[in-house]
Every structure is written in structure tokens, then in C-alpha cells.
Write a protein that holds these residues in place. Structure first.
Motif, PDB file in Angstrom:
ATOM      1  N   ILE A  90      -5.637  -3.092  -4.881  1.00  0.00           N
ATOM      2  CA  ILE A  90      -4.970  -1.804  -5.120  1.00  0.00           C
ATOM      3  C   ILE A  90      -5.436  -1.135  -6.425  1.00  0.00           C
ATOM      4  CG2 ILE A  90      -2.727  -0.777  -5.731  1.00  0.00           C
ATOM      5  CD1 ILE A  90      -1.496  -2.479  -3.481  1.00  0.00           C
ATOM      6  N   ALA A 115       2.047   1.925  -3.361  1.00  0.00           N
ATOM      7  CA  ALA A 115       0.983   2.298  -4.302  1.00  0.00           C
ATOM      8  C   ALA A 115       0.507   3.732  -4.120  1.00  0.00           C
ATOM      9  CB  ALA A 115      -0.205   1.339  -4.139  1.00  0.00           C
ATOM     10  N   ILE A 125       0.838  -1.201   0.000  1.00  0.00           N
ATOM     11  CA  ILE A 125       0.000   0.000   0.000  1.00  0.00           C
ATOM     12  C   ILE A 125       0.871   1.249   0.000  1.00  0.00           C
ATOM     13  CG2 ILE A 125      -1.672   1.332   1.362  1.00  0.00           C
ATOM     14  CD1 ILE A 125      -2.802  -1.406   2.301  1.00  0.00           C
ATOM     15  N   TRP A 147      -7.792   3.106   1.833  1.00  0.00           N
ATOM     16  CA  TRP A 147      -6.452   2.537   2.004  1.00  0.00           C
ATOM     17  C   TRP A 147      -6.222   2.070   3.438  1.00  0.00           C
ATOM     18  CZ3 TRP A 147      -4.635   1.167  -2.329  1.00  0.00           C
ATOM     19  CH2 TRP A 147      -4.711   1.969  -3.470  1.00  0.00           C
TER      20      TRP A 147
END
Length: 438
Positions: free
Chosen positions: A344, A164, A161, A362
Motif C-alpha cells: 500500500i 487506503a 485497500i 489497486w
């Protein structure tokens, strides 16, 4: 469609045999993976180059070598004795101490490395004090998965995460996830102390003669001790400086293991060290990665992710809560890495449909994927590692016995996370939460 159904069938049958524990877990997982290959769901190239996470396998292998060599110096036995002596053998104080150390270590390192360091120590303590190992092993597993949720490097889903989302930094994870992780850890600690109160109360170790006992737990002050401790400390320092050095964690672990093997070549038999590696645990991971890869290839995991969007109709508050719970439950059943990988790009697409503030999604994904790992013995890499080490020491953990406690911990953790997400993100900033229309 037929391939998807076939992959689900093979996965469920394999999962059932793993739960029943009638056949070795590694054999079941590898057999399930080979069936995916035989039925043409994917080929060997996909299995080896796409689905098996060699970074995780290599990291585990390297840390097992480091721990195996260091263990020969008597270091872990010595630490175990000092820890037990410090709490005077009192079971509750010991449980709290080992749980807190594991949680903090998992936040600063990664949870797999933490359990590789702590579990050998813990098993030495419980054997020394004639305490039941199961409550303490359970405490280590729950604490490492909860503690690892707090930072970017603590658990693989957080690393994914963080890579990303450009504006998420190491500090971002601590600020946003740290408060709820501390609360969940405290509640979990209280719950475990309550559930195992009878076992803790029945074990009184205050009458131990610590002075006489200490003679059997002295450090072997040989060159190997200083070599292994130096390399182990350098490796851990490398993990801590990972965000600054920009060197992969696996590279750091491999470098540490190879350096220690080279330095200790005259002191130890290298072949014997390699024989002590938990090969069954490593092969179980390989099989599990291939099994989950079948679900990923046939689009099963991707369909689960898209189903979340369809059910919530693009409403951000509903989507945030659903992502939290679905990722939490799913991460208990399959490895959380492929699920997060599938989610994602889906979350990124929400911005194209009018959602201006994606951060709650998220953080929901991070909390669900990391905390959900406590659900079953297969939910997180650390769980499997602990089970493998414990089994090699005659303290096996059964799937169903773990599930009895793990499911309750996950539900409680997700409930607390739900309240946190609602009050921290969904209510204060409701004006900026835009519905996405499809």
C-alpha cells in the motif's frame, strides 16, 4: 542481512514441515515462531502486539462458539437434509448449489464466516449421501475466496485497500471487481465439474427414500433453537450492515457469541462448548502470523514490493500486471495481509513519480491478493479453517493434494484477471497512463 537470511531459512524449514504433514501443523508453525524469538529477530511484544492478528483470531473464536451452540439444535443437519432433498441427492447439482451459496455468502459476509457456517452443513450432506467430501470441500474453499474478492468486506486485503484509497466505496469494488469475479467463478465451476466428473457420475443417489430419511433430521424445537437462530441472524445482519453501523466485524461477532452464551447458560455446559472450539486451528494461525512477522521485521516482504518497482522501471501497465502476478503467487505462499500492508505505501509513492491514474494498480493488488489465496492450503484464512473443521470430522485435506488443484485454479484466475485488467484499464485509458521515472 543475516537476520533476513535467518528469517527466510526458518520460514522455509517450517513451510517444508507443514507441507510434509509429518508433524501437527500448529506445532510446526508455533515452533517456527518461537525460533524467530530465540534468534532475536523480534521479541514477545512485537509478536503479540504487532504480528498476531487478534481481530482474525477473535472473529474465528466467536464464530466457532456460535456455530457450536447452534449445531446442538440440529439446525445444520436439518438444512443439510433439505438441501440434499432439494437436489434429490444428485452430486453435480449439489456441487453447483453449495458453490454458488458459498460464493454469494462470502461476498456479503467475509469468507471465514461463510466457511464456518457452510462446512458443517456440507460435511453432514456428504456423510448422509455417502459422497466423497474432498471435491465439495475444495469447491467451498475456491468459491469463498473467489466470491470474497467481489466486495470491500469479502476479504481482508479489500478492507485494507478500501481504507487506503479514499474514493473507493463499497459500490466501487462491486463495479470494478464484480464482473471479472463472476467470470472466474463460472470458469472455476466448469473446471471443477470436469476434473471430478468421474466421482460425480459414479455417485447416484436418486433411489433414496427421502420420507423415511427425514425422520432422523428433524429440528429440535427447544428454546435453545430460537435463541441460537435469533442471535445468529442478528450477527449476520450486523455483518451486512457493517458499512452503515461502522462497528468492527470482530466486535459484532464477540457480542453475538457472548449474548448466546449468556442466554444458553442454563441449557448447556459452557465449559463443554469451549472444549469444542477448534483450538489447533487458532494456534496454527497464531504461529503462522508470527512466522510471517519475521519476514516483515527483517524487510523481506518490503524488498519484494520494491523489487517490483525496480523491475518494471515505473511503467504503469507493466507494474499493474506484475503486481497482479506477484501478489497472486506470494499470497499462495504467505498470508496476503502483510504483503498488502507492505504494498500500500509503495503504490502511494507512485503518484510522486508522475503516475496520474493509480486505480489499475489497486485493482491488480486486490485481485492478486484475494485470488492467490486459492494456491495452497495456507494461502487464505478460510482454507486453514476448512482444513481444521474437516480434519476434526475425519476428512483431512493434505497440503500436496490441495496444491495439485489450487495451483491450477490460481494460474487460470490470474490469466483471466490479466486480460480483464488490460482491456478494462490499460487499453481504453492508455493516454492517462504516465510512466514514472526513478
Amino acid at each position: 542481512m543475516m537476520e533476513a537470511l535467518l528469517s527466510i531459512f526458518i520460514f522455509l524449514i517450517s513451510y517444508l514441515f507443514i507441507m510434509l504433514e509429518k508433524v501437527n501443523r500448529a506445532l510446526v508453525a508455533l515452533t517456527g515462531g518461537v525460533l524467530m524469538l530465540i534468534t532475536g529477530i523480534y521479541d514477545w511484544n512485537d509478536a503479540f502486539y504487532s504480528f498476531i492478528d487478534w481481530h482474525t483470531i477473535t472473529l474465528l473464536f466467536s464464530m466457532m462458539l456460535l456455530v457450536s451452540i447452534t449445531q446442538r439444535t440440529g439446525f445444520f443437519e436439518y438444512i443439510a437434509f433439505k438441501m440434499a432433498e432439494n437436489v434429490r441427492g444428485e452430486p453435480v447439482r449439489l456441487f453447483i448449489t453449495i458453490s454458488c451459496l458459498t460464493a454469494v455468502s462470502s461476498a456479503l459476509l467475509d469468507n471465514v464466516t461463510s466457511v464456518l457456517l457452510f462446512v458443517p452443513v456440507l460435511l453432514n450432506i456428504t456423510r448422509m449421501l455417502s459422497l466423497p467430501a474432498f471435491p465439495y470441500l475444495l469447491g467451498v474453499i475456491f468459491s469463498c475466496n473467489i466470491g470474497g474478492t467481489a466486495t470491500l468486506i469479502g476479504d481482508p486485503p479489500n478492507i485494507m485497500i478500501g481504507q487506503a484509497v479514499e474514493h473507493f466505496t463499497f459500490l466501487s469494488f462491486i463495479i470494478h471487481l464484480g464482473p471479472v469475479v463472476i467470470l472466474i467463478f463460472a470458469v472455476n465451476l466448469a473446471l471443477m465439474l470436469f476434473l471430478f466428473r468421474s466421482r460425480f457420475q459414479s455417485a447416484n443417489r436418486m433411489d433414496i427414500n427421502w420420507e423415511n430419511l427425514s425422520e432422523g433430521y428433524n429440528l429440535k424445537k427447544t428454546p435453545l433453537l430460537y435463541k441460537s437462530m435469533t442471535i445468529l441472524c442478528l450477527t449476520i445482519t450486523g455483518f451486512l450492515l457493517h458499512p452503515v453501523l461502522h462497528v468492527d466485524l470482530t466486535t459484532i461477532a464477540v457480542s453475538g457469541a457472548l449474548l448466546l452464551l449468556l442466554l444458553s447458560d442454563k441449557d448447556l455446559d459452557t465449559e463443554e462448548i469451549f472444549r469444542e472450539v477448534e483450538w489447533l486451528t487458532l494456534f496454527f494461525f497464531m504461529g503462522l502470523f508470527i512466522l510471517v512477522g519475521g519476514l516483515e521485521t527483517t524487510g523481506v516482504i518490503d524488498e519484494i514490493a520494491k523489487g517490483i518497482i525496480w523491475l518494471t522501471e515505473g511503467d504503469l501497465p507493466k507494474t499493474a500486471i506484475m503486481i497482479l502476478w506477484v501478489s497472486g503467487i506470494a499470497s499462495g505462499l504467505v498470508d496476503n495481509i502483510p504483503f498488502v500492508a507492505a504494498m500500500i505505501p509503495v503504490i502511494r509513492e507512485f503518484q510522486d513519480f508522475g503516475m496520474l491514474n493509480l486505480d489499475p494498480l489497486w485493482w491488480s493488488l486486490a485481485l492478486g491478493a484475494c485470488l492467490g489465496g486459492n494456491g495452497t492450503l495456507l494461502g487464505a484464512s478460510a482454507n486453514v479453517v476448512v482444513a481444521g473443521i474437516a480434519a476434526s470430522k475425519g476428512e483431512g485435506i493434505s497440503f500436496m493434494k490441495f496444491l495439485k488443484y489450487g495451483f491450477s485454479v490460481v494460474i487460470l484466475s490470474l490469466f483471466i484477471s490479466t486480460i480483464y485488467i488490460i482491456f478494462r484499464y490499460l487499453i481504453p485509458f492508455s493516454g492517462s497512463l504516465t510512466r514514472a521515472y526513478f
